[in-house]
Scaffold this active site. Sequence first.
Site, PDB file in Angstrom:
ATOM      1  N   CYS A   1       0.850  -1.200   0.000  1.00 47.06           N
ATOM      2  CA  CYS A   1       0.000   0.000   0.000  1.00 47.06           C
ATOM      3  C   CYS A   1       0.879   1.241   0.000  1.00 47.06           C
ATOM      4  O   CYS A   1       1.285   1.724   1.068  1.00 47.06           O
ATOM      5  CB  CYS A   1      -0.940  -0.005   1.193  1.00 47.06           C
ATOM      6  SG  CYS A   1      -2.032   1.439   1.178  1.00 47.06           S
TER       7      CYS A   1
ATOM      8  N   CYS B   1      -0.491   4.197   1.962  1.00 47.99           N
ATOM      9  CA  CYS B   1      -0.442   4.078   3.438  1.00 47.99           C
ATOM     10  C   CYS B   1       0.987   4.253   3.956  1.00 47.99           C
ATOM     11  O   CYS B   1       1.180   4.810   5.034  1.00 47.99           O
ATOM     12  CB  CYS B   1      -0.903   2.695   3.917  1.00 47.99           C
ATOM     13  SG  CYS B   1      -2.295   2.010   3.063  1.00 47.99           S
ATOM     14  N   ASP B   2       1.976   3.735   3.212  1.00 49.70           N
ATOM     15  CA  ASP B   2       3.320   3.597   3.787  1.00 49.70           C
ATOM     16  C   ASP B   2       4.367   4.560   3.225  1.00 49.70           C
ATOM     17  O   ASP B   2       5.487   4.612   3.743  1.00 49.70           O
ATOM     18  CB  ASP B   2       3.818   2.153   3.589  1.00 49.70           C
ATOM     19  CG  ASP B   2       2.888   1.163   4.274  1.00 49.70           C
ATOM     20  OD1 ASP B   2       2.368   1.523   5.352  1.00 49.70           O
ATOM     21  OD2 ASP B   2       2.666   0.070   3.748  1.00 49.70           O
TER      22      ASP B   2
END
Length: 316
Positions: free
Chosen positions: A132, A135-136
Amino acid sequence: MFDVLVIGVGAAGYTAAIYAARYKLKTLIVGAEEGGMGITAADVGNWPGEIEIRGPDLMEKFKKHATSFEEVTHKIGRVEMLEKMADGHFKATMQNGDIYEARTIILATGSNKRHLGIPGEKEFSGKGVTYCATCDAFFYKNKTVAVLGGGDSAVEGAAIAAQVAAKVYLVHRRDTFRAEPYWVEKVKSKENVVFVLERNVLEVLGEQKVAGIKLDKAFEGSDILAVDGVFIEIGSNPSVDLAVQLGCRIDEKGFMDVDKSMRSSTPGVFGAGDVTNGSNYFAQFTTAAGEGATAANGVFNYLQGDQHHGWMQGAC
Ligand SMILES: Cc1cc2nc3c(=O)[nH]c(=O)nc-3n(C[C@H](O)[C@H](O)[C@H](O)COP(=O)(O)OP(=O)(O)OC[C@H]3O[C@@H](n4cnc5c(N)ncnc54)[C@H](O)[C@@H]3O)c2cc1C
């Protein structure tokens, strides 16, 4: 006994719960973790009524709305097993051993990120390999990362990563992108994104953590790109395990087969969102929400006595 058990707390599940509650159905909604796929969307620009909204904020609004009804019970937990009992009702066994019973089921279980299956991927998972980018990416401030893939999540992920990383390689096996032109234009406007096209990644390299990726063809003189992080964004597979347990038909592409009322081939079981082949496989917030509403309407009709299943998928 609940009237309906909705499995999945994403756009499809929460919308199904909202509609079920307004039909005055005693509703239980459960999800393995908060928010579903929606919380990984950075900027959502196509949810009607919001010119731009962050995915996590949109999902929080869905949750707030669904849980505002006294008819709705909301729980976080994984459903391990679903069974249809002799009298036609359903029994759900949760990972923690809890058991719930319901007269109908709406499966809104979404999808799972695909893995590449190359050497180094599993070994460095969580040590530089993640699934992701949106997200990261934040963890890779001023570093060099590679985003692998050519669809919406890869191209959006590369654009988001470019806001924090020093350099982003967008590695794609083709020379054109499947992603929405909006995101392709956005990523092309980023000076620190390098397009590595018509290349496959053969291996993730490193010692304790990711140090690079090996390509099948050299790029700018080398088949190794030095990177600190690798985001694998090559799409996802529908999460049909629970549908399979209930004997629901799965189509040739691996999705839960549903008719126009979101009924599956198993009476009393409905589907909604990315897990189904509804909406012509167009996996979006709007289509997931629409399918959730239709599934709740289907459940209402079914419980009103429309017990004749009449499953006509494929009929003219
Ligand atoms: C990076 C990214 C960006 C995106 N951007 C956009 C965008 O801008 N606009 C747009 O329209 N769409 C976008 N999408 C697509 C959109 O997010 C999805 O189509 C939508 O969220 C699907 O909703 P869903 O409810 O079907 O599934 P999901 O949101 O995936 O929800 C599935 C739910 O099922 C639960 N679940 C699964 N198995 C079990 C089990 N056994 N027990 C309990 N719970 C279970 C999961 O925990 C989860 O809560 C994006 C997707 C990604 C990945």
